[in-house]
Design an enzyme around this catalytic site. Structure first.
Site, PDB file in Angstrom:
ATOM      1  N   TYR A   1       0.826  -1.211   0.000  1.00 50.68           N
ATOM      2  CA  TYR A   1       0.000   0.000   0.000  1.00 50.68           C
ATOM      3  C   TYR A   1       0.859   1.259   0.000  1.00 50.68           C
ATOM      4  O   TYR A   1       0.436   2.305  -0.481  1.00 50.68           O
ATOM      5  CB  TYR A   1      -0.898   0.040   1.245  1.00 50.68           C
ATOM      6  CG  TYR A   1      -2.198  -0.708   1.150  1.00 50.68           C
ATOM      7  CD1 TYR A   1      -2.238  -2.047   0.790  1.00 50.68           C
ATOM      8  CD2 TYR A   1      -3.408  -0.073   1.437  1.00 50.68           C
ATOM      9  CE1 TYR A   1      -3.430  -2.732   0.727  1.00 50.68           C
ATOM     10  CE2 TYR A   1      -4.607  -0.756   1.377  1.00 50.68           C
ATOM     11  CZ  TYR A   1      -4.618  -2.081   1.019  1.00 50.68           C
ATOM     12  OH  TYR A   1      -5.809  -2.751   0.961  1.00 50.68           O
TER      13      TYR A   1
ATOM     14  N   ASP B   1      -6.254  -6.915   4.592  1.00 50.94           N
ATOM     15  CA  ASP B   1      -7.395  -6.282   3.924  1.00 50.94           C
ATOM     16  C   ASP B   1      -8.327  -7.358   3.369  1.00 50.94           C
ATOM     17  O   ASP B   1      -9.540  -7.344   3.597  1.00 50.94           O
ATOM     18  CB  ASP B   1      -6.884  -5.379   2.791  1.00 50.94           C
ATOM     19  CG  ASP B   1      -8.027  -4.781   1.989  1.00 50.94           C
ATOM     20  OD1 ASP B   1      -8.965  -4.268   2.619  1.00 50.94           O
ATOM     21  OD2 ASP B   1      -7.986  -4.851   0.743  1.00 50.94           O
TER      22      ASP B   1
ATOM     23  N   ASP C   1      -3.006 -18.262   1.305  1.00 50.49           N
ATOM     24  CA  ASP C   1      -4.038 -18.945   0.501  1.00 50.49           C
ATOM     25  C   ASP C   1      -4.720 -20.035   1.330  1.00 50.49           C
ATOM     26  O   ASP C   1      -5.949 -20.183   1.318  1.00 50.49           O
ATOM     27  CB  ASP C   1      -3.469 -19.496  -0.823  1.00 50.49           C
ATOM     28  CG  ASP C   1      -2.158 -20.252  -0.673  1.00 50.49           C
ATOM     29  OD1 ASP C   1      -1.579 -20.246   0.432  1.00 50.49           O
ATOM     30  OD2 ASP C   1      -1.710 -20.865  -1.665  1.00 50.49           O
TER      31      ASP C   1
ATOM     32  N   ASP D   1     -12.228  -8.930   5.060  1.00 50.02           N
ATOM     33  CA  ASP D   1     -13.529  -8.935   4.375  1.00 50.02           C
ATOM     34  C   ASP D   1     -14.122 -10.342   4.411  1.00 50.02           C
ATOM     35  O   ASP D   1     -15.318 -10.532   4.664  1.00 50.02           O
ATOM     36  CB  ASP D   1     -13.394  -8.495   2.909  1.00 50.02           C
ATOM     37  CG  ASP D   1     -13.636  -7.004   2.723  1.00 50.02           C
ATOM     38  OD1 ASP D   1     -13.334  -6.241   3.668  1.00 50.02           O
ATOM     39  OD2 ASP D   1     -14.116  -6.603   1.645  1.00 50.02           O
TER      40      ASP D   1
ATOM     41  N   LYS E   1       3.158 -15.422   2.920  1.00 54.20           N
ATOM     42  CA  LYS E   1       3.309 -16.190   1.683  1.00 54.20           C
ATOM     43  C   LYS E   1       4.803 -16.476   1.532  1.00 54.20           C
ATOM     44  O   LYS E   1       5.455 -16.050   0.561  1.00 54.20           O
ATOM     45  CB  LYS E   1       2.741 -15.364   0.506  1.00 54.20           C
ATOM     46  CG  LYS E   1       2.651 -16.100  -0.812  1.00 54.20           C
ATOM     47  CD  LYS E   1       1.553 -17.135  -0.888  1.00 54.20           C
ATOM     48  CE  LYS E   1       1.626 -17.909  -2.181  1.00 54.20           C
ATOM     49  NZ  LYS E   1       0.720 -19.073  -2.204  1.00 54.20           N
TER      50      LYS E   1
END
Ligand code: IPM
Ligand code: MG
Length: 362
Positions: free
Chosen positions: A142, A247, A223, A251, A191
Site C-alpha cells: 500500500y 485487507d 491462501d 472482508d 506467503k
C-alpha cells in the site's frame, strides 16, 4: 472525563452511520457524566470537492489535535476517474500514515442472534467464530512506490511491497500481546513460499516468540488461511498479517459472521489517539435511503471508549445494548435473512433503539 473527538463523516452512507454513533456517544456521556466534544474534519470525496485534495493538511491537523478520530467511510463512483494519488482512498491511507496507526484490529465474532445470517453451515458456525485479525496498516505494498511506465512499446506497472524488520516487529508484538489477553494462540499469516517480505516476516515472528513462551505461535500461508477461515474458523484466536493480506482476509472473515455491516475496527500507533471505523465501505448505492446498518460504526465508537479512553464499562454498555436490540428481533436490511418474527429497522431507528437500550440499563 472530557474528550475531543474528530469526526470524519466522509462519503456515501458515512454521514448517516456516523450520526447514529454520535447519538449513542451522547447517551453514554449523559449517563456517565462525560463531555465529548466533536470537531468535524473533511476527508475523501467530499474533501476533493471542497478543497481539491482528499485530505488537506489542515484537516489532518484537526485529527492529530483530537483525543481520537471516528470515521464513517470514504469513496464513490463520482471520484472513480480522478488520478490515483488524488482518489478518496488516498485520504484514508494518508490519515493512517499521518496518525502513525500501524496496528489495525478487526474482530470477527459471530453474534449468536445472527448465526442464521452466516453463509456457513450451522455445524461449522456452532463450533464458534471469535477471532481477531491484527492487520499491519501503514506499510507493505500500500505504501511502496507505485508507477506505470512505457517499456518495449507497452505499458508496465509496478507496486513495491517492502517491510523492514522493525515494522514487522512492532506489529508482531501487538499480535502476541493481543493473543496473551485472549486464548493465547497466534497465527502468523504470510506467503513465505514465494515472497521475501514474507520470509522476513516469518523469521521476525519466530524470534519474538521466544519472548512470549505462553503464546502458541503457528504459521499459515495466506491462501490456506483463506480456505481455513471458511472451513474451520473455530481454530483461530488471533491472526497477525501484513497490510494487503489483512485487507482481503478481514472482508472474508466479516462475511462469515453474517454481515460486513456489523464489524468495527480500531487502529492504533504508539499513543492513545486512535482511528475508529467500520470495516465496510461507503456503499453509495444505498446512501441517503436510511437503510444502512450503523452497528459497525456504533461498535467502533465502543472500541474508542475501551481502547483510547479507558472506559470499559461504557463500552460494555454499548455492546450489551446492541445485543439486546438484536435479541429483540430488530434488523437492518443487510442482516434480515434467516429467523422468524424479525422486525425491520432503518439506520436512524437502529441508532434510536440502541440509545433506548442503554437508557433502560441500570
Ligand atoms: C479497508 C478498505 C481500504 C483498504 C480501502 C478503502 C483503501 O478496503 O479499510 O479495508 O484497502 O485498506
Ligand atoms: Mg478492505
Amino acid at each position: 472525563m472530557e474528550k475531543k473527538i474528530a469526526v470524519i463523516r466522509g462519503d456515501g452512507i458515512g454521514p448517516e452511520i456516523v450520526n447514529e454513533a454520535l447519538k449513542v456517544l451522547d447517551v453514554i456521556a449523559e449517563k456517565y457524566g462525560h463531555r465529548f466534544s466533536y470537531v468535524d474534519a473533511d476527508m475523501g470525496g467530499c474533501a476533493i470537492d471542497k478543497y481539491g485534495d482528499p485530505l488537506p493538511q489542515h484537516e489532518l491537523d484537526k485529527c492529530l489535535g483530537a483525543d481520537s478520530v471516528l470515521l464513517g467511510a470514504v469513496g464513490g463512483p463520482k471520484w472513480d476517474s480522478v488520478p490515483g494519488n488524488m482518489r478518496p482512498e488516498k485520504g484514508l491511507l494518508r490519515i493512517r500514515a499521518g496518525m502513525g496507526v500501524y496496528s489495525n484490529n478487526r474482530p470477527a465474532k459471530i453474534w449468536k442472534q445472527l448465526a442464521s445470517a452466516s453463509p456457513l453451515k450451522p455445524e461449522i458456525v456452532e463450533k464458534g467464530i471469535d477471532f481477531i485479525i491484527v492487520r499491519e496498516l501503514i506499510g507493505g505494498v500500500y505504501f511502496g512506490e507505485h508507477k506505470t511506465f512505457e517499456d518495449g512499446g507497452e505499458k508496465v506497472s509496478e507496486d513495491v511491497m517492502r517491510y523492514s524488520e522493525s515494522e514487522i516487529e512492532r506489529i508482531g508484538r501487538i499480535g502476541f500481546e493481543t493473543a496473551r489477553k485472549r486464548r493465547k494462540k497466534l497465527c502468523s499469516v504470510e506467503k513465505s513460499n514465494v515472497l521475501d517480505t514474507s520470509r522476513l516476516w516469518k523469521s521476525v515472528m519466530h524470534r519474538l516468540a521466544e519472548e512470549y513462551p505462553d503464546v502458541e505461535l503457528s504459521d499459515m500461508l495466506v491462501d490456506n488461511c483463506a480456505m481455513q477461515i471458511v472451513k474451520n474458523p473455530a481454530q483461530f484466536d488471533v491472526i497477525v498479517t501484513e497490510n494487503m493480506f489483512g485487507d482481503i482476509l478481514s472482508d472474508e472473515a466479516s462475511m462469515i459472521t453474517g454481515s460486513i455491516g456489523m464489524i468495527p475496527s480500531s487502529s492504533l500507533g504508539a499513543g492513545t489517539n486512535g482511528l475508529y471505523e467500520p470495516i465496510h465501505g461507503s456503499a453509495p448505492d444505498i446512501a441517503g435511503k436510511n437503510i444502512a446498518n450503523p452497528i459497525g460504526t456504533v461498535l467502533s465508537a465502543a472500541m474508542m471508549l475501551r481502547y483510547s479512553f479507558d472506559m470499559p464499562k461504557e463500552a460494555d454498555d454499548i455492546e450489551e445494548a446492541v445485543g439486546k436490540v438484536l435479541s429483540d428481533g430488530w434488523r437492518t436490511a443487510d442482516i434480515m435473512s434467516g429467523g422468524e418474527g424479525l422486525k425491520s429497522a432503518g439506520c436512524s431507528e437502529m441508532g434510536d433503539l440502541i440509545c433506548d437500550a442503554i437508557k433502560a440499563m441500570k
